[in-house]
Motif scaffolding. Structure first.
Motif, PDB file in Angstrom:
ATOM      1  N   GLN A  44      44.812  43.345  41.854  1.00  0.00           N
ATOM      2  CA  GLN A  44      45.653  42.654  40.879  1.00  0.00           C
ATOM      3  C   GLN A  44      44.953  41.360  40.473  1.00  0.00           C
ATOM      4  O   GLN A  44      44.444  40.636  41.327  1.00  0.00           O
ATOM      5  N   VAL A  52      45.157  37.737  38.107  1.00  0.00           N
ATOM      6  CA  VAL A  52      46.008  36.791  37.404  1.00  0.00           C
ATOM      7  C   VAL A  52      45.151  35.642  36.891  1.00  0.00           C
ATOM      8  O   VAL A  52      44.553  34.906  37.682  1.00  0.00           O
ATOM      9  N   GLU A  53      45.114  35.502  35.558  1.00  0.00           N
ATOM     10  CA  GLU A  53      44.338  34.427  34.937  1.00  0.00           C
ATOM     11  C   GLU A  53      45.188  33.166  34.793  1.00  0.00           C
ATOM     12  O   GLU A  53      46.421  33.242  34.675  1.00  0.00           O
ATOM     13  N   SER A  54      44.522  32.029  34.779  1.00  0.00           N
ATOM     14  CA  SER A  54      45.175  30.750  34.520  1.00  0.00           C
ATOM     15  C   SER A  54      44.146  29.790  33.934  1.00  0.00           C
ATOM     16  O   SER A  54      42.940  30.076  33.963  1.00  0.00           O
ATOM     17  N   CYS A  62      40.588  33.205  37.638  1.00  0.00           N
ATOM     18  CA  CYS A  62      41.167  34.536  37.788  1.00  0.00           C
ATOM     19  C   CYS A  62      41.290  34.803  39.283  1.00  0.00           C
ATOM     20  O   CYS A  62      40.281  34.952  39.972  1.00  0.00           O
ATOM     21  N   TYR A  97      40.734  37.557  29.034  1.00  0.00           N
ATOM     22  CA  TYR A  97      41.101  38.477  30.103  1.00  0.00           C
ATOM     23  C   TYR A  97      39.993  38.537  31.141  1.00  0.00           C
ATOM     24  O   TYR A  97      38.813  38.579  30.778  1.00  0.00           O
ATOM     25  N   TYR A 130      40.288  47.341  36.417  1.00  0.00           N
ATOM     26  CA  TYR A 130      41.498  46.520  36.531  1.00  0.00           C
ATOM     27  C   TYR A 130      41.399  45.340  35.579  1.00  0.00           C
ATOM     28  O   TYR A 130      40.325  44.761  35.405  1.00  0.00           O
ATOM     29  N   TRP A 131      42.558  44.970  35.020  1.00  0.00           N
ATOM     30  CA  TRP A 131      42.635  43.897  34.045  1.00  0.00           C
ATOM     31  C   TRP A 131      43.771  42.955  34.370  1.00  0.00           C
ATOM     32  O   TRP A 131      44.824  43.390  34.876  1.00  0.00           O
ATOM     33  N   GLY A 132      43.569  41.685  34.060  1.00  0.00           N
ATOM     34  CA  GLY A 132      44.650  40.724  34.135  1.00  0.00           C
ATOM     35  C   GLY A 132      45.483  40.762  32.875  1.00  0.00           C
ATOM     36  O   GLY A 132      45.203  41.520  31.937  1.00  0.00           O
ATOM     37  N   GLN A 133      46.493  39.894  32.835  1.00  0.00           N
ATOM     38  CA  GLN A 133      47.422  39.887  31.701  1.00  0.00           C
ATOM     39  C   GLN A 133      46.941  39.005  30.560  1.00  0.00           C
ATOM     40  O   GLN A 133      47.479  39.063  29.456  1.00  0.00           O
ATOM     41  N   GLY A 134      45.940  38.191  30.830  1.00  0.00           N
ATOM     42  CA  GLY A 134      45.363  37.351  29.797  1.00  0.00           C
ATOM     43  C   GLY A 134      45.921  35.939  29.790  1.00  0.00           C
ATOM     44  O   GLY A 134      47.041  35.687  30.222  1.00  0.00           O
ATOM     45  N   THR A 135      45.110  35.000  29.290  1.00  0.00           N
ATOM     46  CA  THR A 135      45.533  33.615  29.119  1.00  0.00           C
ATOM     47  C   THR A 135      45.038  33.132  27.768  1.00  0.00           C
ATOM     48  O   THR A 135      43.902  33.410  27.371  1.00  0.00           O
TER      49      THR A 135
END
Length: 124
Positions: free
Chosen positions: A3, A5-7, A22, A95, A113-118
């Motif tokens: 999983q 998660v970007e920020s 990430c 992403y 796998y990919w994050g949701q993007g920021t």
């Protein structure tokens, strides 16, 4: 399973800097090649930067070479994208992605796998 998660996204003036992070959860993060991609409104997703599973190998799109730096901290399960000298054309959703190919890839279909993007917005 990984999983992501970007920020770190936000609004910045042209010439400014941002650092994206990430955070990865799941097993074997350190064995994955990692990449950053971006997608601007009305455009296709494009490769930005990638790194091998050790971080020893890094590679960049020509449009960001010399301005962006990808790095990773496997002890913290995190990959970073330091973005300097930002331009309005860098505006996009960014992403992070993980590839079971340890070297990573320029091609989005080789990431598992990919994050949701920021969102990154650069004003002129």
């Amino acid at each position: 399973q990984v999983q992501l998660v970007e920020s770190g996204g936000g609004l910045v003036q042209a010439g400014g800097s941002l650092r994206l992070s990430c955070a990865a959860s799941g097993r074997a993060f350190s064995s994955y090649g990692m990449g950053w991609f971006r997608q601007a409104p009305g455009k296709e997703r494009e490769f930005v930067a990638g790194t091998s599973w050790t971080g020893a190998s890094t590679y960049y799109a020509d449009s960001v070479k010399g301005r962006f730096t990808i790095s990773r901290d496997n002890a913290k399960n995190t990959v970073f994208l330091q973005m300097n000298s930002l331009k309005p054309e860098d505006t996009a959703v960014y992403y992070c992605a993980a590839s079971s190919r340890g070297g990573g890839s320029y091609y989005s279909d080789r990431y598992d796998y990919w994050g949701q993007g920021t969102q990154v917005t650069v004003s002129s």
